[in-house]
Design an enzyme around this catalytic site. Structure first.
Site, PDB file in Angstrom:
ATOM      1  N   ASP A   1       0.775  -1.393   0.081  1.00 45.66           N
ATOM      2  CA  ASP A   1      -0.143  -0.286  -0.052  1.00 45.66           C
ATOM      3  C   ASP A   1       1.124   1.195  -0.172  1.00 45.66           C
ATOM      4  O   ASP A   1       1.508   1.422   0.481  1.00 45.66           O
ATOM      5  CB  ASP A   1      -0.772  -0.124   1.372  1.00 45.66           C
ATOM      6  CG  ASP A   1      -2.512  -0.210   0.862  1.00 45.66           C
ATOM      7  OD1 ASP A   1      -2.905  -0.798   1.543  1.00 45.66           O
ATOM      8  OD2 ASP A   1      -2.186  -1.133  -0.105  1.00 45.66           O
TER       9      ASP A   1
ATOM     10  N   TYR B   1       4.146  -8.251   9.283  1.00 49.03           N
ATOM     11  CA  TYR B   1       3.923  -6.810   8.816  1.00 49.03           C
ATOM     12  C   TYR B   1       3.862  -5.803  10.552  1.00 49.03           C
ATOM     13  O   TYR B   1       3.640  -7.250  12.281  1.00 49.03           O
ATOM     14  CB  TYR B   1       2.668  -6.691   8.984  1.00 49.03           C
ATOM     15  CG  TYR B   1       2.432  -6.218   7.666  1.00 49.03           C
ATOM     16  CD1 TYR B   1       2.945  -5.713   6.020  1.00 49.03           C
ATOM     17  CD2 TYR B   1       1.980  -7.334   6.904  1.00 49.03           C
ATOM     18  CE1 TYR B   1       2.640  -5.718   5.667  1.00 49.03           C
ATOM     19  CE2 TYR B   1       1.688  -8.173   6.008  1.00 49.03           C
ATOM     20  CZ  TYR B   1       1.929  -7.216   4.674  1.00 49.03           C
ATOM     21  OH  TYR B   1       1.947  -7.235   3.601  1.00 49.03           O
TER      22      TYR B   1
ATOM     23  N   ASP C   1      -8.549   2.687   6.667  1.00 45.27           N
ATOM     24  CA  ASP C   1      -6.659   3.595   6.909  1.00 45.27           C
ATOM     25  C   ASP C   1      -6.685   5.224   8.018  1.00 45.27           C
ATOM     26  O   ASP C   1      -8.488   5.295   6.921  1.00 45.27           O
ATOM     27  CB  ASP C   1      -5.437   3.199   6.599  1.00 45.27           C
ATOM     28  CG  ASP C   1      -5.857   3.454   4.644  1.00 45.27           C
ATOM     29  OD1 ASP C   1      -6.590   4.562   4.724  1.00 45.27           O
ATOM     30  OD2 ASP C   1      -5.637   3.285   4.152  1.00 45.27           O
TER      31      ASP C   1
ATOM     32  N   ARG D   1      -5.240  -3.495   7.100  1.00 42.86           N
ATOM     33  CA  ARG D   1      -6.371  -2.862   6.708  1.00 42.86           C
ATOM     34  C   ARG D   1      -7.703  -4.015   7.374  1.00 42.86           C
ATOM     35  O   ARG D   1      -8.592  -3.214   8.251  1.00 42.86           O
ATOM     36  CB  ARG D   1      -6.571  -1.632   5.685  1.00 42.86           C
ATOM     37  CG  ARG D   1      -5.101  -1.304   5.063  1.00 42.86           C
ATOM     38  CD  ARG D   1      -5.804  -0.491   4.356  1.00 42.86           C
ATOM     39  NE  ARG D   1      -5.822  -0.743   2.967  1.00 42.86           N
ATOM     40  CZ  ARG D   1      -6.246  -1.213   2.152  1.00 42.86           C
ATOM     41  NH1 ARG D   1      -7.732  -0.115   2.080  1.00 42.86           N
ATOM     42  NH2 ARG D   1      -6.688  -1.603   0.263  1.00 42.86           N
TER      43      ARG D   1
END
Length: 299
Positions: free
Chosen positions: A38, A66, A80, A172
């Site tokens: 992203d 992550y 987000d 997300r």
């Protein structure tokens, strides 16, 4: 020039932006990424150069790690921090409730892909439709959360966490789903990708570093060989007299004793000849005979 660059993508640039910059720096057209990251996230983005673009399909299935931050109490249209706030809740949740909720998302889970994603519907990307105010029906997709751990909880509404997950996992959406399970809302307020196995953030390089190395004619210092990118593949090494057949992509008939223990039929393997990487192949069974079939010759 053939190999892989382990690039640190800064926040604000898309994966395609990075590809474009690498093409410009190296003066090479054959450049591609191994799955998008992203624009609002930073971190590891492996970029394949030259013949290595042909192995990108194998790297797509690598697990990812992550570190993200979930902010509770708000729901945004993009899931987000860049989105528009759609809903708000003042519900207070306890630390024990947060820990219990996170534990519910370990293992196989199903996610509804967000409208703000690069998935396509009838040839058009979902985020393009979303920007037009159009929402289409999507099917839930199975993903795997191998591990998820809470690193810090601040004021019971900001949770820093680390997750190791399969291809296709939307962090997300994970934040949004956890918020819902807690009876409130949640959005992803921070994201950095630490690993796309076997590429780790500790060994990643910046675009500036690539530029400097290329100008100093030292790009090989940071260009990772193709076979190193396929570290999780098992391997077979053949003697030098098989070079011609293997390099031409010909099939080899094998005896069962030629196949080491642990190698399964139809799994992708790194193939070497006299310790030189040839490409990717697999052992198949055809009419009760074991055959090595090359999938890609990468010489």
């Amino acid at each position: 020039m053939n190999g892989i660059l382990n690039i640190f993508k800064p926040k604000g640039l898309s994966s395609h932006d990075i590809v474009r910059e690498v093409r410009k720096i190296l003066g090479i057209r054959k450049v591609g990424h191994t799955g998008t990251l992203d624009p609002n996230a930073s971190g590891v983005l492996p970029i394949c150069i030259g013949k290595a673009t042909r192995i990108s399909e194998y790297l797509l299935n690598s697990y990812k790690v992550y570190v993200g931050e979930l902010t509770l109490g708000y729901k945004t249209d993009t899931q987000d921090e860049d989105g528009i706030v759609l809903k708000q809740s003042n519900k207070i949740v306890t630390e024990s409730e947060i820990i219990k909720a996170f534990d519910c998302f370990k293992g196989e889970i199903y996610q509804l892909p967000p409208m703000y994603s690069a998935l396509k519907h009838k040839g058009k990307k979902l985020y393009e439709l979303a920007r037009e105010g159009i929402e289409v029906e999507r099917e839930k997709r199975k993903v795997h959360i191998y591990d998820i751990s809470i690193l810090n909880i601040i004021d019971n509404n900001k949770i820093l966490f680390r997750v190791r997950c399969s291809r296709g996992t939307y962090i997300r959406t994970l934040c949004d789903d956890i918020g819902q399970l807690l009876g409130t809302y949640g959005y992803m307020s921070y994201l950095i990708r630490e690993e796309v196995y076997p590429f780790n953030i500790k060994e990643s390089v910046s675009l500036d570093s690539i530029y400097d190395k290329y100008n100093d004619k030292k790009i090989e210092d940071i260009l990772i060989p193709m076979d190193k990118g396929l570290k999780d593949f098992k391997h077979l090494n053949f003697p030098s007299f098989f070079w011609k057949k293997l390099s031409n992509g010909e099939k080899l008939e094998l005896k069962q004793d030629d196949i080491p223990k642990g190698i399964e039929l139809d799994e992708f393997l790194r193939i070497y000849c006299d310790n030189t990487f040839i490409g990717v192949g697999k052992v198949i069974n055809r009419n009760e005979k074991y055959i090595l079939k090359m999938d890609k010759v990468l010489l």
